[in-house]
Design a protein around this motif. Sequence first.
Motif, PDB file in Angstrom:
ATOM      1  N   TRP A   1       0.808  -1.216   0.000  1.00 12.37           N
ATOM      2  CA  TRP A   1       0.000   0.000   0.000  1.00 12.37           C
ATOM      3  C   TRP A   1       0.839   1.263   0.000  1.00 12.37           C
ATOM      4  O   TRP A   1       0.453   2.287  -0.567  1.00 12.37           O
ATOM      5  CB  TRP A   1      -0.926   0.008   1.217  1.00 12.37           C
ATOM      6  CG  TRP A   1      -0.188   0.180   2.526  1.00 12.37           C
ATOM      7  CD1 TRP A   1       0.273  -0.803   3.349  1.00 12.37           C
ATOM      8  CD2 TRP A   1       0.199   1.430   3.129  1.00 12.37           C
ATOM      9  NE1 TRP A   1       0.938  -0.269   4.426  1.00 12.37           N
ATOM     10  CE2 TRP A   1       0.895   1.110   4.327  1.00 12.37           C
ATOM     11  CE3 TRP A   1       0.035   2.767   2.793  1.00 12.37           C
ATOM     12  CZ2 TRP A   1       1.414   2.075   5.180  1.00 12.37           C
ATOM     13  CZ3 TRP A   1       0.556   3.737   3.647  1.00 12.37           C
ATOM     14  CH2 TRP A   1       1.235   3.393   4.825  1.00 12.37           C
ATOM     15  N   ASN A   2       2.016   1.207   0.662  1.00  9.55           N
ATOM     16  CA  ASN A   2       2.815   2.425   0.802  1.00  9.55           C
ATOM     17  C   ASN A   2       3.465   2.860  -0.508  1.00  9.55           C
ATOM     18  O   ASN A   2       3.840   4.034  -0.660  1.00  9.55           O
ATOM     19  CB  ASN A   2       3.903   2.234   1.860  1.00  9.55           C
ATOM     20  CG  ASN A   2       4.825   1.076   1.558  1.00  9.55           C
ATOM     21  OD1 ASN A   2       4.375  -0.070   1.508  1.00  9.55           O
ATOM     22  ND2 ASN A   2       6.099   1.347   1.362  1.00  9.55           N
ATOM     23  N   THR A   3       3.584   1.944  -1.481  1.00 17.78           N
ATOM     24  CA  THR A   3       4.224   2.317  -2.744  1.00 17.78           C
ATOM     25  C   THR A   3       3.381   3.296  -3.549  1.00 17.78           C
ATOM     26  O   THR A   3       3.867   4.385  -3.913  1.00 17.78           O
ATOM     27  CB  THR A   3       4.536   1.062  -3.578  1.00 17.78           C
ATOM     28  OG1 THR A   3       5.389   0.193  -2.836  1.00 17.78           O
ATOM     29  CG2 THR A   3       5.233   1.448  -4.879  1.00 17.78           C
ATOM     30  N   PRO A   4       2.117   2.997  -3.864  1.00 16.53           N
ATOM     31  CA  PRO A   4       1.325   3.987  -4.606  1.00 16.53           C
ATOM     32  C   PRO A   4       1.035   5.243  -3.809  1.00 16.53           C
ATOM     33  O   PRO A   4       1.012   6.350  -4.362  1.00 16.53           O
ATOM     34  CB  PRO A   4       0.035   3.230  -4.952  1.00 16.53           C
ATOM     35  CG  PRO A   4      -0.055   2.132  -3.958  1.00 16.53           C
ATOM     36  CD  PRO A   4       1.357   1.746  -3.651  1.00 16.53           C
ATOM     37  N   VAL A   5       0.809   5.091  -2.483  1.00 12.16           N
ATOM     38  CA  VAL A   5       0.553   6.279  -1.657  1.00 12.16           C
ATOM     39  C   VAL A   5       1.774   7.188  -1.643  1.00 12.16           C
ATOM     40  O   VAL A   5       1.681   8.411  -1.818  1.00 12.16           O
ATOM     41  CB  VAL A   5       0.168   5.858  -0.220  1.00 12.16           C
ATOM     42  CG1 VAL A   5       0.134   7.081   0.707  1.00 12.16           C
ATOM     43  CG2 VAL A   5      -1.183   5.161  -0.211  1.00 12.16           C
ATOM     44  N   GLY A   6       2.946   6.594  -1.442  1.00 12.71           N
ATOM     45  CA  GLY A   6       4.173   7.389  -1.449  1.00 12.71           C
ATOM     46  C   GLY A   6       4.436   8.022  -2.797  1.00 12.71           C
ATOM     47  O   GLY A   6       4.908   9.163  -2.881  1.00 12.71           O
ATOM     48  N   ALA A   7       4.109   7.291  -3.870  1.00 13.25           N
ATOM     49  CA  ALA A   7       4.311   7.838  -5.219  1.00 13.25           C
ATOM     50  C   ALA A   7       3.445   9.074  -5.429  1.00 13.25           C
ATOM     51  O   ALA A   7       3.900  10.069  -6.011  1.00 13.25           O
ATOM     52  CB  ALA A   7       3.990   6.786  -6.268  1.00 13.25           C
ATOM     53  N   LEU A   8       2.202   9.036  -4.967  1.00 15.01           N
ATOM     54  CA  LEU A   8       1.327  10.206  -5.090  1.00 15.01           C
ATOM     55  C   LEU A   8       1.873  11.392  -4.309  1.00 15.01           C
ATOM     56  O   LEU A   8       1.803  12.540  -4.758  1.00 15.01           O
ATOM     57  CB  LEU A   8      -0.080   9.851  -4.610  1.00 15.01           C
ATOM     58  CG  LEU A   8      -0.877   8.887  -5.502  1.00 15.01           C
ATOM     59  CD1 LEU A   8      -2.201   8.527  -4.837  1.00 15.01           C
ATOM     60  CD2 LEU A   8      -1.125   9.520  -6.875  1.00 15.01           C
ATOM     61  N   ILE A   9       2.429  11.119  -3.126  1.00 21.88           N
ATOM     62  CA  ILE A   9       3.018  12.202  -2.325  1.00 21.88           C
ATOM     63  C   ILE A   9       4.234  12.781  -3.034  1.00 21.88           C
ATOM     64  O   ILE A   9       4.434  14.010  -3.064  1.00 21.88           O
ATOM     65  CB  ILE A   9       3.394  11.681  -0.921  1.00 21.88           C
ATOM     66  CG1 ILE A   9       2.145  11.221  -0.178  1.00 21.88           C
ATOM     67  CG2 ILE A   9       4.109  12.770  -0.119  1.00 21.88           C
ATOM     68  CD1 ILE A   9       2.435  10.542   1.157  1.00 21.88           C
ATOM     69  N   VAL A  10       5.060  11.916  -3.627  1.00 25.81           N
ATOM     70  CA  VAL A  10       6.231  12.383  -4.385  1.00 25.81           C
ATOM     71  C   VAL A  10       5.798  13.292  -5.527  1.00 25.81           C
ATOM     72  O   VAL A  10       6.360  14.379  -5.738  1.00 25.81           O
ATOM     73  CB  VAL A  10       7.037  11.186  -4.927  1.00 25.81           C
ATOM     74  CG1 VAL A  10       8.065  11.659  -5.954  1.00 25.81           C
ATOM     75  CG2 VAL A  10       7.742  10.459  -3.792  1.00 25.81           C
ATOM     76  N   LEU A  11       4.783  12.865  -6.283  1.00 27.40           N
ATOM     77  CA  LEU A  11       4.319  13.649  -7.425  1.00 27.40           C
ATOM     78  C   LEU A  11       3.708  14.974  -6.977  1.00 27.40           C
ATOM     79  O   LEU A  11       3.896  15.999  -7.641  1.00 27.40           O
ATOM     80  CB  LEU A  11       3.303  12.843  -8.233  1.00 27.40           C
ATOM     81  CG  LEU A  11       3.860  11.610  -8.943  1.00 27.40           C
ATOM     82  CD1 LEU A  11       2.744  10.843  -9.637  1.00 27.40           C
ATOM     83  CD2 LEU A  11       4.931  11.999  -9.952  1.00 27.40           C
ATOM     84  N   ALA A  12       2.998  14.961  -5.853  1.00 29.31           N
ATOM     85  CA  ALA A  12       2.429  16.215  -5.340  1.00 29.31           C
ATOM     86  C   ALA A  12       3.541  17.179  -4.951  1.00 29.31           C
ATOM     87  O   ALA A  12       3.485  18.378  -5.260  1.00 29.31           O
ATOM     88  CB  ALA A  12       1.526  15.920  -4.141  1.00 29.31           C
ATOM     89  N   GLY A  13       4.552  16.669  -4.268  1.00 29.52           N
ATOM     90  CA  GLY A  13       5.679  17.523  -3.900  1.00 29.52           C
ATOM     91  C   GLY A  13       6.426  18.039  -5.102  1.00 29.52           C
ATOM     92  O   GLY A  13       6.802  19.215  -5.170  1.00 29.52           O
TER      93      GLY A  13
END
Length: 347
Positions: free
Chosen positions: A286-298
């Motif tokens: 679960w942390n992979t797609p969630v973290g990816a979205l946070i990376v893209l937002a940043g």
Amino acid sequence: MSPAAPPTAPPAPSSASRLLDWRVRFGVLALIWGFSFVFIKVGTEGFAPFQVTFGRLLFGTAVLAVALVVKRDRLPRGARVWGHLTVAAFLLNALPFSLFAYAELTIPSTLAGICNATTPLWGMLLSLVALSEDRPTRVRAAGLGIGFMGVLTVLGAWQGFSGVDVTGTALALLASFSYAVGWIYVRRTLSGTGASNLSLAGSQVGLATLQLAVVTPLFTSVPKSVEVLPLLAVIALGALGTGYAMLLQYGVVAEVGPTTAAMVTYFIPVIATTAGVALLDEQLAWNTPVGALIVLAGAALTQTRTSNRTTPPSPPVAGIHPSPKDFAQGAPGAERAGTMNGAPSRA
């Protein structure tokens, strides 16, 4: 017998058809660059990482060379320009391409694609020291912090990075860091050369091919057998991801402008993750797609601009993906001559 009447010009395409046309090419571009990480993974199953990198550069150079011949474009002139292109070829092609290939020996293609998306974050971090004319705002600084929080989320920092190969991940992040360093270098050294975008980019990829031609025999041996699937992956990686995608990008930038074209960057990790899970059966916590979205937002926040100040535009470079920031700055004559000044791309 009277002379034939001159042919009439075909009717101009409607705005709806033009819109559909660039959207189709935009989608193809995102797919090619997103699938590049799968191509790398498959390629390393039959070839050494340096061989994968050399192959992609060789086939990419072939595509760009054909384009240069068809367009009757000239190569850049001047020893100084070629010297800077040699450095750019190392920072934006030879080094990061090799690092990603080595990284994917031990990490899934999904993680490599997400690491690739950190390039704008590294660029923002480096701009604090290297680009005094590009001082960060509070929003962009916040984006930097959010982006790196996303990286820690992807890696599962709260559980001690368990299940993640530290060396492979570090290599992938170093590859993205190399892109950021390369962007700063080309913005400072290769602006206003007078050469066309295609000429500069084709020359850069060609120089990177020569660099790998020297390095590869020193660290690898000729494969005893060549498997079809890895070979096809390397050909696709070079001809499509490093050659044809660049030509596609020229058209998209010329038609809709660099800012809109830059949005392709944010689709790449999504497609890379989807392709890795669907085609390579890679596991996705679960942390992979969630973290990816946070990376893209940043990363998106680091590209916001609050004033009309401009920084020196960068010439085209051939990497895995375009830099949103350099796209946003645009290219001299981009709309006028159908050229671009962003980074075509690395995966």
